[in-house]
Design a protein around this motif. Structure first.
Motif, PDB file in Angstrom:
ATOM      1  N   ARG A  90       1.211  -0.646  -0.299  1.00  0.00           N
ATOM      2  CA  ARG A  90      -0.255  -0.066  -0.172  1.00  0.00           C
ATOM      3  C   ARG A  90       1.020   1.712  -0.022  1.00  0.00           C
ATOM      4  O   ARG A  90       2.107   1.218   0.820  1.00  0.00           O
ATOM      5  CB  ARG A  90      -0.479   0.371   1.428  1.00  0.00           C
ATOM      6  N   SER A  91       0.411   2.389  -0.967  1.00  0.00           N
ATOM      7  CA  SER A  91       1.712   3.117  -0.302  1.00  0.00           C
ATOM      8  C   SER A  91       0.187   4.738  -0.858  1.00  0.00           C
ATOM      9  O   SER A  91      -1.114   4.020  -2.185  1.00  0.00           O
ATOM     10  CB  SER A  91       2.221   3.792  -1.997  1.00  0.00           C
ATOM     11  N   ASN A  92       0.455   5.310  -1.025  1.00  0.00           N
ATOM     12  CA  ASN A  92      -0.521   6.548  -1.101  1.00  0.00           C
ATOM     13  C   ASN A  92      -0.362   7.350  -2.209  1.00  0.00           C
ATOM     14  O   ASN A  92      -0.516   8.648  -2.901  1.00  0.00           O
ATOM     15  CB  ASN A  92      -0.208   7.756   0.190  1.00  0.00           C
ATOM     16  N   TYR A  93       1.005   6.759  -2.065  1.00  0.00           N
ATOM     17  CA  TYR A  93       1.486   7.355  -3.965  1.00  0.00           C
ATOM     18  C   TYR A  93       1.302   7.253  -5.439  1.00  0.00           C
ATOM     19  O   TYR A  93       1.181   5.365  -5.306  1.00  0.00           O
ATOM     20  CB  TYR A  93       2.968   8.073  -4.195  1.00  0.00           C
ATOM     21  N   ARG A  94       0.734   7.586  -5.862  1.00  0.00           N
ATOM     22  CA  ARG A  94       0.694   7.164  -7.395  1.00  0.00           C
ATOM     23  C   ARG A  94       1.536   5.932  -7.794  1.00  0.00           C
ATOM     24  O   ARG A  94       0.847   5.129  -8.396  1.00  0.00           O
ATOM     25  CB  ARG A  94       0.077   8.064  -8.669  1.00  0.00           C
TER      26      ARG A  94
END
Length: 122
Positions: free
Chosen positions: A102-106
């Motif tokens: 998971r990551s908030n970065y596209r």
């Protein structure tokens, strides 16, 4: 390789609800973290919700906390996003994404669907 196809978008009035679906095919879906991003006209694509491969501890953007719910069914290779309490600010193309973590970065997400349009308007 994972292929993603979103569905469920449409036109809804403010305060209404929609359920977006993302059908995944290919190998290893159950190992992928999954996410929903959205992109409004003239804006950057932003993380909306993420979920790990187990389905525990989903994460949400502050703007949708308490209104949106992400879930997954690994047996069916499906990911869902329940949208409640919709406002015109939620109008965007919603994209399903899969990745290793998971990551908030596209840029950290590997596989993307084609998107489904959600329009909130009276």
């Amino acid at each position: 390789q994972v292929y993603l196809v979103e569905s469920g978008g449409g036109l809804v009035q403010p305060g209404g609800s929609l359920r977006l679906s993302c059908a995944a095919s290919g190998s290893g879906f159950y190992r992928n973290a999954m996410a929903w991003f959205r992109q409004a006209p003239g804006k950057e694509r932003e993380m909306t919700a993420t979920i790990d491969y187990v389905g525990d501890t989903p994460d949400y953007a502050e703007s949708v906390k308490g209104r949106f719910t992400i879930s997954r069914d690994n047996a069916k290779n499906m990911v869902y996003l329940q949208l409640n309490g919709l406002t015109p600010e939620d109008t965007a193309v919603y994209y399903c994404a899969a990745g290793n973590a998971r990551s908030n970065y596209r840029s950290k997400w590997i596989y993307w669907g084609q998107g489904t349009q959600v329009t909130v308007s009276s």
